[in-house]
Scaffold this active site. Structure first.
Site, mmCIF file in Angstrom:
data_model
loop_
_atom_site.group_PDB
_atom_site.id
_atom_site.type_symbol
_atom_site.label_atom_id
_atom_site.label_comp_id
_atom_site.label_asym_id
_atom_site.label_seq_id
_atom_site.Cartn_x
_atom_site.Cartn_y
_atom_site.Cartn_z
ATOM 1 N N GLY A 145 30.265 46.942 35.438
ATOM 2 C CA GLY A 145 31.159 45.911 34.927
ATOM 3 C C GLY A 145 32.200 45.520 35.955
ATOM 4 O O GLY A 145 32.410 46.202 36.961
ATOM 5 N N CYS A 146 32.874 44.404 35.708
ATOM 6 C CA CYS A 146 33.855 43.900 36.677
ATOM 7 C C CYS A 146 35.078 44.813 36.770
ATOM 8 O O CYS A 146 35.513 45.171 37.878
ATOM 9 C CB CYS A 146 34.270 42.471 36.326
ATOM 10 S SG CYS A 146 34.752 42.212 34.601
ATOM 11 N N TYR A 147 35.635 45.222 35.625
ATOM 12 C CA TYR A 147 36.784 46.136 35.668
ATOM 13 C C TYR A 147 36.425 47.469 36.331
ATOM 14 O O TYR A 147 37.171 47.956 37.191
ATOM 15 C CB TYR A 147 37.314 46.383 34.252
ATOM 16 C CG TYR A 147 38.202 45.297 33.700
ATOM 17 C CD1 TYR A 147 39.293 44.815 34.409
ATOM 18 C CD2 TYR A 147 37.971 44.754 32.425
ATOM 19 C CE1 TYR A 147 40.117 43.823 33.895
ATOM 20 C CE2 TYR A 147 38.790 43.773 31.897
ATOM 21 C CZ TYR A 147 39.863 43.304 32.633
ATOM 22 O OH TYR A 147 40.684 42.330 32.108
ATOM 23 N N ALA A 150 36.074 47.015 40.349
ATOM 24 C CA ALA A 150 37.351 46.917 41.071
ATOM 25 C C ALA A 150 38.134 48.220 40.987
ATOM 26 O O ALA A 150 38.773 48.636 41.968
ATOM 27 C CB ALA A 150 38.177 45.760 40.512
#
Length: 334
Positions: A145-147, A150
Site C-alpha cells: 500500500g501507499c502508506y 512511504a
C-alpha cells in the site's frame, strides 16, 4: 510479454495503462472491468486518440488465453477470488489490493475471511528495496500500500539501532486520490478543499501492515502508532516518522549506505516535498537528529510509487527485465 489489466476504471488502472502503452517489453492484450462493454477512452477521456482498446467483462479463463501476467487493480476480497483462478491457470499476478499483503490472522482480523489460503503463503511482498531476489522468483506479488511503502522506506534503515521499548510514531499525509474514485463524506470537494484532518488515527488498516513488516525485518514486535491525514491535493504523500535510537548515529550516512544500490530512493539533504516526486516512482527521504531522537521524512506519489509504478517495477523484476523499464522518472509539477 502479454499483460492484462483487471480493474481498469480507477486511478491506479489509468496509471497502469499510461505506463504500459509505451513499455518496451509489455503489451496490453486484455483490459477489463467488472462490467466491460466500453472503450478505454470512455473510462478515461485522457486516453482519447491514444488508447482505444475495448474493455471487456473480466473473465479469468479469457485472461489466461490472452496474457502471461495480470495486474489486479481490484478492491480487497474481489482481488483474491480472481487471483486464485489466474494462478491455477498459470498466469503471473501482481495484486494491488491488500489481499495478499498480510499474514492470515492479521488479514482476517482487519479485513475479512481470506478466500485463497492456498496461495497466500507463496505471495511475495513487493517492496523491491528489501525483497528483490524473492520478487524475481515469484509468480504472485502483493504490491504494498501507499502508506506502508512511504513509512517502511523511512523506518527500515534504522531498525537495528532503535530502542525496543520505544514506540514508533508515524504521521502521514496523503492526496485525495488515495481514497479512490468513489465519493465519500471526507473526500467531497467542500470537505477537503482548503482543509486537512486526521482519519482513523491509531486504527487505520495500514497500521498492522506496517507493524507486521517491521517485525518481520527486525525480529521484534515494535509498537507502531500510525496517524493518516488527508491533504487538499490530488496526488502525493508525505510521511514523518519519529524514532528513538540506542546510540547517537550518523543518521544521514547510515541512510545513504542503506540505499546506495536503490534505483528509486533518493536521500535528500533538505526536508522533502511531494511536488519533487509527483509523477515518478521515486521515494525521497530526509533525516535529521537531536541526540538519539530521529526525524525521518519520506515523500512519494501515492498513485505511482504507492501503487501502479511500483507494480510495474515488480512485474519487470518477475519477468527478468530491467527494473526501471517503462518507469517515469521526471517529476510532474501540477
Amino acid at each position: 510479454m502479454r499483460v492484462a489489466i483487471i480493474g481498469a476504471s480507477g486511478y491506479t488502472g489509468l496509471e497502469l495503462i499510461k505506463m504500459l502503452i509505451s513499455h518496451p517489453h509489455f503489451e496490453i492484450t486484455y483490459i477489463a472491468t467488472t462490467e466491460g462493454g466500453v472503450k478505454a477512452s470512455a473510462l478515461h477521456p485522457s486516453l482519447a486518440g491514444v488508447f482505444e482498446q475495448e474493455v471487456v467483462k473480466a473473465d479469468a479463463k479469457e485472461v489466461a488465453q490472452h496474457a502471461d501476467l495480470a495486474f489486479l487493480a481490484l478492491p480487497h476480497q474481489a482481488a483474491m477470488g480472481f487471483a486464485k483462478e489466474l494462478l491455477d491457470l498459470h498466469v503471473k499476478v501482481v495484486d494491488l489490493s491488500a489481499d495478499y499483503r498480510l499474514e492470515l490472522e492479521a488479514y482476517e482480523k482487519h479485513y475479512c475471511e481470506h478466500l485463497d489460503k492456498e496461495h497466500l503463503s507463496e505471495a511475495v511482498y513487493g517492496l523491491p528495496e528489501i525483497h528483490t531476489a524473492k520478487i524475481k522468483q515469484a509468480r504472485l506479488i502483493a504490491n504494498p500500500g501507499c502508506y506502508p511503502t512511504a513509512s517502511l522506506l523511512a523506518v527500515l534503515p534504522f531498525l537495528p539501532y532503535l530502542k525496543k521499548e520505544a514506540p514508533i510514531f508515524i504521521d502521514a499525509k496523503s492526496g485525495v486520490s488515495g481514497a479512490g474514485k468513489k465519493l465519500s463524506q471526507t473526500s467531497h470537494f467542500v470537505t477537503i478543499n482548503e482543509n486537512i484532518f486526521a482519519y482513523n488515527p491509531l486504527k487505520h488498516r495500514h497500521e498492522p501492515e506496517i507493524a507486521e513488516k517491521i517485525a518481520q525485518v527486525s525480529g521484534h514486535a515494535y509498537e507502531v502508532n500510525f496517524i493518516p491525514h488527508l491533504l487538499p491535493v490530488s496526488r502525493g504523500m508525505l510521511v514523518s516518522a519519529y524514532l528513538q535510537t540506542t546510540e547517537v548515529l550518523d543518521a544521514k550516512a547510515l541512510l545513504e549506505s542503506f540505499y546506495q544500490e536503490a534505483r528509486f530512493v533518493r536521500v535528500r539533504g533538505n526536508p522533502v516535498d511531494i511536488k519533487s516526486v509527483a509523477g515518478t516512482n521515486f521515494c525521497d527521504i530526509f533525516v535529521t537528529q537531536k541526540g538519539t531522537s530521529l526525524f525521518v521524512s519520506s515523500a512519494i506519489d501515492n498513485l505511482l510509487r504507492g501503487a501502479s509504478s511500483q507494480a510495474v517495477v515488480n512485474a519487470n523484476l518477475m519477468c527478468g527485465f530491467e527494473e526501471s523499464a517503462g518507469i517515469p522518472i521526471i517529476a510532474y509539477v501540477p
